[in-house]
Design a protein around this motif. Sequence first.
Motif, mmCIF file in Angstrom:
data_model
loop_
_atom_site.group_PDB
_atom_site.id
_atom_site.type_symbol
_atom_site.label_atom_id
_atom_site.label_comp_id
_atom_site.label_asym_id
_atom_site.label_seq_id
_atom_site.Cartn_x
_atom_site.Cartn_y
_atom_site.Cartn_z
ATOM 1 N N ALA B 559 -40.902 -93.680 -13.588
ATOM 2 C CA ALA B 559 -40.440 -94.083 -14.920
ATOM 3 C C ALA B 559 -41.551 -94.708 -15.762
ATOM 4 C CB ALA B 559 -39.279 -95.061 -14.784
ATOM 5 N N SER B 560 -42.479 -95.422 -15.122
ATOM 6 C CA SER B 560 -43.488 -96.124 -15.909
ATOM 7 C C SER B 560 -44.611 -95.212 -16.407
ATOM 8 C CB SER B 560 -44.082 -97.267 -15.089
ATOM 9 O OG SER B 560 -44.713 -96.743 -13.942
ATOM 10 N N VAL B 561 -44.606 -93.957 -15.983
ATOM 11 C CA VAL B 561 -45.664 -93.038 -16.432
ATOM 12 C C VAL B 561 -45.334 -92.539 -17.832
ATOM 13 C CG1 VAL B 561 -46.754 -90.799 -16.027
ATOM 14 C CG2 VAL B 561 -46.342 -92.354 -14.116
ATOM 15 N N LYS B 562 -46.226 -92.817 -18.762
ATOM 16 C CA LYS B 562 -46.020 -92.458 -20.170
ATOM 17 C C LYS B 562 -47.128 -91.508 -20.626
ATOM 18 C CE LYS B 562 -42.655 -95.484 -20.995
ATOM 19 N NZ LYS B 562 -42.325 -95.656 -19.561
ATOM 20 N N VAL B 734 -47.746 -100.888 -13.717
ATOM 21 C CA VAL B 734 -46.810 -101.691 -14.500
ATOM 22 C C VAL B 734 -45.383 -101.356 -14.101
ATOM 23 C CG1 VAL B 734 -48.341 -101.902 -16.464
ATOM 24 C CG2 VAL B 734 -46.731 -99.993 -16.357
ATOM 25 N N THR B 735 -44.480 -102.267 -14.317
ATOM 26 C CA THR B 735 -43.076 -101.977 -14.022
ATOM 27 C C THR B 735 -42.499 -101.114 -15.123
ATOM 28 O OG1 THR B 735 -42.484 -104.028 -15.065
ATOM 29 C CG2 THR B 735 -42.638 -104.041 -12.667
ATOM 30 N N ALA B 736 -41.368 -100.546 -14.859
ATOM 31 C CA ALA B 736 -40.817 -99.505 -15.725
ATOM 32 C C ALA B 736 -40.737 -99.907 -17.195
ATOM 33 C CB ALA B 736 -39.441 -99.113 -15.225
ATOM 34 N N THR B 737 -40.397 -101.125 -17.488
ATOM 35 C CA THR B 737 -40.184 -101.479 -18.891
ATOM 36 C C THR B 737 -41.323 -102.321 -19.466
ATOM 37 O OG1 THR B 737 -38.900 -103.329 -18.065
ATOM 38 C CG2 THR B 737 -37.672 -101.399 -18.833
ATOM 39 N N ALA B 738 -42.313 -102.630 -18.656
ATOM 40 C CA ALA B 738 -43.376 -103.524 -19.122
ATOM 41 C C ALA B 738 -44.321 -102.834 -20.090
ATOM 42 C CB ALA B 738 -44.116 -104.107 -17.931
ATOM 43 N N SER B 739 -45.558 -103.314 -20.137
ATOM 44 C CA SER B 739 -46.422 -103.033 -21.285
ATOM 45 C C SER B 739 -47.223 -101.745 -21.208
ATOM 46 C CB SER B 739 -47.385 -104.200 -21.438
ATOM 47 O OG SER B 739 -48.138 -104.321 -20.250
ATOM 48 N N ALA B 740 -46.605 -100.653 -20.742
ATOM 49 C CA ALA B 740 -47.320 -99.384 -20.812
ATOM 50 C C ALA B 740 -47.524 -99.045 -22.280
ATOM 51 C CB ALA B 740 -46.512 -98.289 -20.141
ATOM 52 N N PRO B 741 -48.675 -98.468 -22.647
ATOM 53 C CA PRO B 741 -48.927 -98.193 -24.061
ATOM 54 C C PRO B 741 -47.769 -97.404 -24.661
ATOM 55 C CG PRO B 741 -50.868 -97.738 -22.749
ATOM 56 C CD PRO B 741 -49.770 -98.064 -21.799
ATOM 57 N N ALA B 742 -47.159 -97.978 -25.661
ATOM 58 C CA ALA B 742 -45.992 -97.332 -26.252
ATOM 59 C C ALA B 742 -46.432 -96.175 -27.110
ATOM 60 C CB ALA B 742 -45.231 -98.353 -27.084
ATOM 61 N N GLY B 744 -44.013 -93.243 -27.792
ATOM 62 C CA GLY B 744 -42.865 -92.736 -28.525
ATOM 63 C C GLY B 744 -41.644 -93.243 -27.814
ATOM 64 N N ARG B 745 -40.641 -92.449 -27.797
ATOM 65 C CA ARG B 745 -39.458 -92.828 -27.037
ATOM 66 C C ARG B 745 -39.871 -92.970 -25.582
ATOM 67 N NH1 ARG B 745 -37.310 -87.920 -29.394
ATOM 68 N NH2 ARG B 745 -38.165 -87.168 -27.471
ATOM 69 N N SER B 746 -39.425 -94.016 -24.936
ATOM 70 C CA SER B 746 -39.785 -94.129 -23.536
ATOM 71 C C SER B 746 -38.846 -93.254 -22.715
ATOM 72 C CB SER B 746 -39.691 -95.581 -23.080
ATOM 73 O OG SER B 746 -38.377 -96.010 -23.229
ATOM 74 N N GLY B 747 -39.360 -92.838 -21.590
ATOM 75 C CA GLY B 747 -38.516 -92.067 -20.686
ATOM 76 C C GLY B 747 -38.563 -90.581 -20.946
ATOM 77 N N GLY B 748 -38.444 -90.169 -22.188
ATOM 78 C CA GLY B 748 -38.546 -88.757 -22.510
ATOM 79 C C GLY B 748 -37.433 -87.952 -21.869
#
Lengths: 64, 750
Positions: B559-562, B734-742, B744-748
């Motif tokens: 989930a944390s992979v953006k 990073v954990t799923a909701t933490a500070s991964a570079p935002a 777009g929509r998270s999760g996709g």
Amino acid sequence: MKLSDIMAAAGLSFYAQVALVLFLIVFVAIAIRTFLPSRSRELDEAARLPLEDGPVLRPSLQER
Amino acid sequence: MTPATSAAPDAAVPRASAATLDRFSYDDDIVRKFLFATLIWGVVGMTVGLLIALQLANPFFNFNTQYLAFGRLRPLHTNAVIFAFAGNAFFMGCYYSTQRLLKARMFSDALSRFHFWGWQAIIVSAALTLPFGFTQAKEYAELEWPIDIAIAVVWVVFAVNFFGTIVKRRERHIYVALWFYIASIVTVAILHIFNNLSMPAGALKSYSIYAGVQDAFMQWWYGHNAVAFFLTTPFLGLMYYFMPKAAEGPVFSYKLSILHFWSLVFMYIWAGPHHLHYTALPEWASTLGMLFSVMLWAPSWGGMINGLLTLRGAWHKVAQDPILKFFVVGVTAYGMSTFEGPMLSIKSVNALAHYTDWIIAHVHTGALGWNGFMTFGMVYWLLPRLFQTQVYSKRAMELHFWIASVGIVLYVVAIYSAGVTQGLMWRAFDETGRLQYPDFIETVLKLMPMYWMRVVGGAFYITGMGIFGWNIFKTWATRPAKYEVPVIEAAPLAPKYVETHPVTPAATAWGRFNQVQWHRAWERAPMLFTVLTVVAVAVASLFEILPTFLIKSNVPTIASVKPYTPLELAGRDIYISEGCFNCHSQMIRPFRYETERFGEYSKPGESVYEHPFLWGSRRIGPDLAREGGKYPNLWHVRHFENPRAVTAKSIMPAYSHFLTEPLDFDVIQKRVDAMAMVGVPYGDAVNKAPAMARAQAKDVAAAIASEGGPKGLEDKKIVAIVAYMQRLGRDIKVTATASAPAVGRSGGSH
């Protein structure tokens, strides 16, 4: 539902084994056929194909 | 030019009566053209090889210019040697032997010419685009999409010409060499098309439609089979024609050659995943690849033995005839590299060899020995026939043979020992349980004497090429004023097949089935045969490809992979265009020595947005999968500017132009859009990518300045590539909701 979901649910992984067996059967059939004694003469002639260039007639000249 | 004449308008006469015969001539002009192309591109490709060998021994030879840097020239070397040198050599031998084996002139002289000039144009465009950094980053498939389309067109023209010739042939039986050509032509077409499916993002920029694990899988399905169907099966076909010619006797066992053919076609296509052992590829796929690779041992050696035993009764000639000497060493090199291939596919051996120079030595045994020596033997055999004169110097042929042989030995001995040294040093622990060589550079510097020895070996081989070229030129110079064009007489094929070896039908149905007359009828239908070959290749491929793509548990998502930010994507594009993946992998294997050295091992779910995958195929420098956050930004700036300022004796080329060349923010939107098209959830970034990139660039530039680095870098390439470097491998930390570079929509979509 996406196509990939449907395919994932179909559980097709055993197809790989099926394909493997099919391939093995085809291969064994080809092998048996190749070594049938009745084919020897035909295959020996085929083996000589590269060496038979055919009769050559009246050589003509070509600009180089 | 003598047109093919036909004195038999009434072709309905059965062959047996031979009442009327066709008169025709062969097109040798096209063979001569391909011969010269083989020589010219061989010299070019090998010279570039020598230059990049020098660059690894001493980075001075990058000449501090981006256009000649290792990362850009290495694909030029591999493409030139595979597709230009070996490719033209195959076409040369194919056009010569096909016409004679089918007793027919090529289907269309115009198509032959189009094939020739089209292929040369493609090679020239490769030589022009690769040094300028236009690349897809897929090994042996680096060329960008417009060139890929051109390759497909030229290949189809070749196929039409070839199959057209088969249709109008005058020889009933399709000799085994032609089977190998057929398999090569159809399989290369399939491989090329499917591996190169991509989404254009500009005139010379595209992203693979596959991502991560699947892209890696497709790439090595292609990559391994490019070796199989571009460098192996075409040359086996040539072997089955030219070895009997040179030895003046038929092939040792025609039956063995049939088995050899079918077993190769059935097995090769499965073997690709052995290139991905211990990577994030699912275990079952790499085990399957290993299984089929090991089985390939048998047919490969069957083919080698068949080739060598063709010389039975002619061994006394080998001592006198340099052509046979070339063939003997060529076939032996085939045996050696196909012994080694299955061995390298065994997982425990692969664990040591993968990413090391061992693989480089392996491919050079094949390329220099098998492809090179078979080509030399074939050209020397063709010279007197094509130019209708004596080969200028037999002593020069001998010299070429010996100097090239010594060159091969020096090359492979040096690089084998480099590979094993490298592999053993990477995995060495000391008695306290720590890495014995924690600094990657130590494992590189140890190899320098061997790299110099490779330069010497390569120089020997190229000297041989020089002698080869000189001998060809001198022979060509003594050609007659006009070439004789022999007119051949042969009976046309009867429209209705006349059995030349009639068999009395058996009494029972089972008996008749066992006489396999049905299969004999199939064999007389080369187009049907071609379709069957395609089916074999396609079915085998699908049974590997479909599960890899469709069974979701093969690639567990994280989930944390953006997706990369627009600026990071721009940096990744720079990384690709500089060819950094030629030296740096982004795949940490689950070995203690790798996790100790580079960090947590790579997971399949990490690369779901990687179009294309960038796992690399060797490590001349350290792995970069967990590079993000390891060093300050300024470290990267200094490192790109002058690697030796940060790592003494590094062999990496300098990339000082990153600090001066402007970053093109305008193309970023198009690229983000193309990535969104292949399924990367970019959200808002599809509307405002350049603005987002500029904002991040400003932050990175400010960070560099605050660390004491140069100011005013916010519009330079360096900020993009530093941003990319700093992002690598951070998502799973990073954990799923933490500070991964935002982005777009998270999760996709998952």
